[in-house]
Design an enzyme around this catalytic site. Structure first.
Site, short mmCIF file in Angstrom:
data_model
loop_
_atom_site.label_atom_id
_atom_site.label_comp_id
_atom_site.label_asym_id
_atom_site.label_seq_id
_atom_site.Cartn_x
_atom_site.Cartn_y
_atom_site.Cartn_z
N LYS B 43 0.81 -1.22 0.00
CA LYS B 43 0.00 0.00 0.00
C LYS B 43 0.85 1.27 0.00
CE LYS B 43 -4.19 -2.12 1.63
NZ LYS B 43 -5.26 -2.22 2.60
N GLU B 220 1.75 -9.41 38.13
CA GLU B 220 0.72 -10.44 38.25
C GLU B 220 1.38 -11.79 38.47
OE1 GLU B 220 -1.17 -9.42 34.53
OE2 GLU B 220 -0.27 -11.10 33.51
N HIS B 258 -4.16 -13.43 30.20
CA HIS B 258 -2.82 -13.24 29.67
C HIS B 258 -2.14 -14.59 29.54
CE1 HIS B 258 -2.42 -8.85 31.27
NE2 HIS B 258 -3.03 -8.90 30.11
#
Lengths: 393, 307
Positions: B43, B220, B258
């Site tokens: 493109k 986490e 996740h």
């Protein structure tokens, strides 16, 4: 994605990893054809479920042991009939157990010694790691804790692949003799080849065995694959067994929702994995119990919210719902409209606490407020969590 | 100053012609970020238009860099092609590649990480919300926003935020901003098990940045990256640090959204990580609602004002 032992062993054979001769059967009729492929003599019967601890498990009909040694093929057939179609409860299945839909017959091997071998990702180095141990047939976590010197690891450099010297290191660690070493080297190389080529997440062989005649065989096989890579392995995707998955989790995945059932009574609907985990945590912090993990993702639509409500309400234990949305980019009013629509559609009778924050939040709160529905609003996560815990108590 | 990016940083967007990439390129332009090029193979020559902005599209990162002097790329390319897109940015000699794409196969990331070792390029992500250095305009516009974070919740200031999770980062930022405490830079390192930049990498940068006076570290379950960062903080960081670990209630062995959030052994549970945080002098937020207040407590204890 997990697969069954019999499927894993078929892949092992394809990649040149020796396994005892075996054949699966899904019906009583197939017992005959499966056993016909094995030589007469001692035979193992192994229940095929995805959970571990099968050997020490108990069937709900009282029959003990999901893995059994039989002296003859005829005995194996009788034992298989006691397993197939029955529910096996192990330490890993939870009290509900799993229905055995396939049994796997294998020739029983003469065991000289048991070892442990696994390949997985080492997160610290971002490389595949091969883990081997002289303590086979035991829980590797226990070995790692009690006798870490009996575990050997090599990290594989993805630019070069598994090096010969690393294979020699593993074999030396296992203390194999010259005759065994040759077979073990080939097995380790081929197993690593399979791990890499199939995008496996983990391959665990416990136990790996040597036989008195010097053979090295994978006696058991636990294999899981990287779900994100299944698009390039249609043959492996076809091995997925939906019977082993929670129907609610399957339904959720159709709507691009990430859902995991837990055993509490406060359902959560959250955007973002980190926030969803923390929402469960904050419910627990204030004395409640989360019923699930549910991440609707960053760009949730009304349809997803409605689907999410239906899924969480499919859990009979649910006594209240906590919706926690931080709409950073996503329009809070779209979510609010979805919530109102979902509550009406499912005729919700349970308490519902909604915490909305972020983009266009005033309009979202107005939509909830003017809906005529009983929706409790929470200002912060902490405030909302305390409210739902109180309402459910 | 800030870390990683400044309002002057020129960025290019790989995948600007996709819905997701295009939408966030527009939001970054609205924020005042210098989006100078787009890249979509096949493109080249087209133009990405948004209000008064006309962003040229190129077939390759190399062409885009040669024409626009962009130094940072953000990757919105679909998972099967994202690993290749990252490597292209590294080969073109960019300073930073921010990979937003979620769901890149682990094997691809293992190869990418090996390939970029020793290169000058830093990779952030994948599966991350990106990075924001707030500006001085209304709702923090005039800053540099790379990725998918909501720019308007930020405020220019002196707190650094690092997290694996997008929405938890926004939660922390929002808490800070509503308390009139601004941020130097907010960094999402991503939720995948193999990623380019670790908590520790970002903590080192925040520690060295004179404009950053306090740090919020959000982690986490799974892996040991938070523990590694905490131990380094204990010996090297004098700035106040608050921490939060998500996943205390996660069942072992289940992947919590996740790909990296899965409890493997005893070491990577929330409880184990929180214990290390406390031992390393990090003020632990009891709940996610407590992140900003935890930092304020840590700052007060050190006699530092953050507002």
């Amino acid at each position: 994605m997990n697969i069954h032992e019999y499927q894993a062993k078929a892949l092992f054979e394809k990649y040149g990893v020796p396994v005892p001769k075996g054949a699966p059967a899904k019906t009583h009729e197939e017992f005959v054809t499966a056993l016909a492929q094995l030589p007469e003599g001692p035979t193992m019967v192994k229940s095929q479920i995805h959970a571990g601890g099968r050997g020490k498990g108990t069937f709900t009909n009282g029959f003990k042991g999901g893995v059994k040694f039989c002296k003859t093929k005829a005995e194996a057939r009788d034992i298989a009939a006691k397993m197939l179609g029955n529910t096996l409860v192990t330490v890993q299945t939870g009290p509900a157990g799993r229905k055995v839909q396939t049994v796997y017959f294998t020739t029983a091997s003469d065991i000289k010694k048991e070892y442990y071998l696994a390949i997985l990702l080492d997160r610290a180095s971002s490389r595949p790691v091969i883990v081997a141990s002289t303590e086979g047939g035991m829980e590797i976590e226990k070995v790692a804790h009690e006798t870490p010197e009996k575990i050997f690891k090599v990290l594989v450099d993805p630019a070069y692949g598994l090096a010969d010297f690393q294979v020699r290191q593993l074999i030396a660690g296992l203390g194999l003799n010259a005759a065994e070493a040759k077979g073990a080297a080939k097995l380790i190389r081929n197993l690593y080849g399979m791990f890499w080529e199939t995008d496996a997440a983990m391959i665990e062989v416990n136990p790996l065995i040597t036989t008195p005649s010097g053979e090295v065989l994978a006696l058991d096989a636990k294999v899981s694959f990287d779900s994100n890579a299944l698009f390039r392995h249609p043959g492996i995707s076809a091995l997925r067994d939906l019977n082993e998955e929670d129907p609610k989790e399957i339904e959720a995945s159709k709507f691009n929702l990430s859902y995991i059932a837990l055993d509490g009574n406060i359902a959560c609907l959250v955007n973002g994995a980190g926030l969803a985990m923390s929402t469960m945590d904050i419910i627990k912090h204030y004395g409640g119990n989360p019923a699930n993990f549910l991440d609707v993702g960053g760009g949730a639509t009304k349809e997803q919210v409605v689907a999410a409500f239906k899924i969480i309400l499919g859990d009979a234990n649910v006594k209240g719902i906590f919706v926690n949305i931080f709409g950073g980019i996503m329009d809070c009013n779209v979510i609010a409209t979805g919530i109102v629509e979902a509550v009406r559609e499912v005729g919700l009778k349970l308490p519902l606490v909604v915490r909305l924050e972020g983009n266009n939040v005033a309009a979202g709160k107005a939509t909830l407020g003017s809906s005529g529905l009983t929706i409790v609003s929470g200002d912060t996560m902490a405030d909302a969590a305390q409210k739902i815990v109180k309402l459910v108590a | 100053m800030a870390i990683l990016i400044t309002p002057e940083t020129k960025i290019l967007v790989q995948g600007i012609t996709g819905d997701f990439g295009g939408r966030h390129a527009r939001l970054s332009l609205d924020y005042g970020t210098k989006v100078v090029a787009g890249v979509t193979p096949g493109k080249g020559g087209q133009v990405f238009e948004h209000e008064q902005h006309r962003v040229p599209i190129f077939n390759s990162v190399h062409e885009a860099v040669a024409a626009t002097r962009a130094t940072v790329s953000v990757v919105f390319v679909p998972p099967p092609f994202a690993g290749d897109a990252i490597l292209e940015g590294v080969d073109a000699g960019l300073d930073l590649v921010v990979a937003i794409t979620e769901g890149i196969p682990v094997r691809d990331m293992i190869r990418v990480k090996r390939a970029i070792a020793g290169s000058k390029t830093r990779l952030l992500g994948p599966n991350c919300p990106g990075v924001v250095t707030p500006g001085t305009g209304p709702q923090s516009t005039g800053g540099c926003r790379i990725g998918i974070a909501p720019g308007y919740i930020h405020r220019k200031g002196h707190v650094g935020v690092v997290s694996r999770s997008g929405t938890l980062t926004y939660e922390a930022v929002y808490q800070l901003t509503t308390r009139n405490i601004g941020q130097s830079t907010c960094v999402g390192i991503g939720g995948d098990p193999v990623n380019g930049t670790s908590h520790l990498d970002v903590i080192r940068m925040f520690n060295a940045d004179p404009e950053t006076h306090g740090i919020i570290l959000i982690g986490e379950i799974g892996g040991n990256a938070e523990v590694e960062a905490a131990r380094w903080i204990k010996t090297n960081v004098r700035k106040p640090v608050a921490g939060f670990i998500a996943g205390a209630t996660a069942p072992a062995g289940r992947r919590m959204g996740h790909a990296g959030a899965i409890v493997g052994g005893a070491e990577d549970t929330a409880a184990a990580k929180i214990a290390v945080f406390k031992e390393c002098g990090i003020e632990v937020a009891a709940t996610p609602s407590d992140m900003a207040d935890a930092l304020l407590r840590a700052a007060k204890a050190k006699g530092i004002t953050l507002g």
